[in-house]
Design a protein around this motif. Sequence first.
Motif, PDB file in Angstrom:
ATOM      1  N   ALA A  19      46.939  46.418  48.042  1.00 16.71           N
ATOM      2  CA  ALA A  19      47.067  45.970  46.653  1.00 16.71           C
ATOM      3  C   ALA A  19      47.884  46.954  45.841  1.00 16.71           C
ATOM      4  N   ASP A  20      47.658  48.231  46.067  1.00 16.75           N
ATOM      5  CA  ASP A  20      48.394  49.268  45.334  1.00 16.75           C
ATOM      6  C   ASP A  20      49.854  49.313  45.769  1.00 16.75           C
ATOM      7  N   TRP A  37      43.283  49.802  54.732  1.00 13.46           N
ATOM      8  CA  TRP A  37      44.298  49.234  53.853  1.00 13.46           C
ATOM      9  C   TRP A  37      43.940  47.818  53.426  1.00 13.46           C
ATOM     10  N   ILE A  38      43.258  47.086  54.309  1.00 14.09           N
ATOM     11  CA  ILE A  38      42.634  45.810  53.956  1.00 14.09           C
ATOM     12  C   ILE A  38      41.137  45.997  54.165  1.00 14.09           C
ATOM     13  N   PRO A  39      40.355  46.047  53.115  1.00 11.27           N
ATOM     14  CA  PRO A  39      38.935  46.400  53.256  1.00 11.27           C
ATOM     15  C   PRO A  39      38.156  45.387  54.086  1.00 11.27           C
ATOM     16  N   ALA A  40      37.146  45.890  54.772  1.00 10.72           N
ATOM     17  CA  ALA A  40      36.261  45.010  55.535  1.00 10.72           C
ATOM     18  C   ALA A  40      35.231  44.336  54.641  1.00 10.72           C
ATOM     19  N   ASP A  41      34.840  45.022  53.581  1.00 11.19           N
ATOM     20  CA  ASP A  41      33.853  44.461  52.668  1.00 11.19           C
ATOM     21  C   ASP A  41      34.421  43.208  51.992  1.00 11.19           C
ATOM     22  N   PRO A  42      33.724  42.084  52.027  1.00 11.27           N
ATOM     23  CA  PRO A  42      34.273  40.835  51.485  1.00 11.27           C
ATOM     24  C   PRO A  42      34.642  40.912  50.008  1.00 11.27           C
ATOM     25  N   LYS A  43      33.838  41.635  49.217  1.00 10.54           N
ATOM     26  CA  LYS A  43      34.149  41.728  47.786  1.00 10.54           C
ATOM     27  C   LYS A  43      35.427  42.523  47.560  1.00 10.54           C
ATOM     28  N   TRP A  73      44.830  40.971  43.700  1.00  8.98           N
ATOM     29  CA  TRP A  73      45.963  41.762  43.238  1.00  8.98           C
ATOM     30  C   TRP A  73      47.245  41.406  43.969  1.00  8.98           C
ATOM     31  N   LEU A  74      47.133  40.920  45.205  1.00  4.30           N
ATOM     32  CA  LEU A  74      48.329  40.397  45.870  1.00  4.30           C
ATOM     33  C   LEU A  74      48.838  39.161  45.135  1.00  4.30           C
TER      34      LEU A  74
END
Length: 207
Positions: A158-159, A85-91, A99-100
């Motif tokens: 974000a969604d 739900w919160i990605p690990a990838d920094p990008k 989006w938040l």
Amino acid sequence: MTPITLYRHPKSGHCHRVELMMALLGIPYRTVDLDMANGAHKAPDFLRISPFGLVPAIDDGGFTLADSNAILVYLVGTHAPDAGWIPADPKDAAEVQRWLSIAADDIYAGPCAARLVKVFGTDHDHAAAVSRAHRLLSVMEAHLAGRDWLGADRVTIADVAGYSYVAHAPEGGVDLSPYARVRAWIDRIESLPGFVGMARSPIPQLA
């Protein structure tokens, strides 16, 4: 598991995004609807939970927190830290954060403000809010070309943060018919297991 208490207004999109997150995660919760018209959100007991007197706010076993986006981060971090739900990838994480910020700015000033006028009778500039909503929706429509979700290649907070006011934009006099990709994105969210909707209000006639 002791249910989380969600203090809310049932027609607030900010509150709904928190309720939606808890429903998608399968977190037990109970709702307390505040009589905001009569100042329940300014009562001393509630101000100890939400110092600015704003909803939503939660009480999770004595831990209290206000601000819808902050609550999303907390819920995911405590109940589904490895679910993406919160990605690990920094990008991707940065894109989610962007989006938040959009949810707190353009979504609030656009579809949220337009809906506040039509549903709650506030004194926002309705024409300006509708115009800003369409600028936002045009950006979202372009952003969703070739992708299903706002922040990453899977659904993220974000969604969840963006859904409620965009899906209910027609209640503020904002027409979603020109935005096929945005409408498909709404449908994808509403098809997620555990989805729970927000109370709907009458849609005004569009000029």
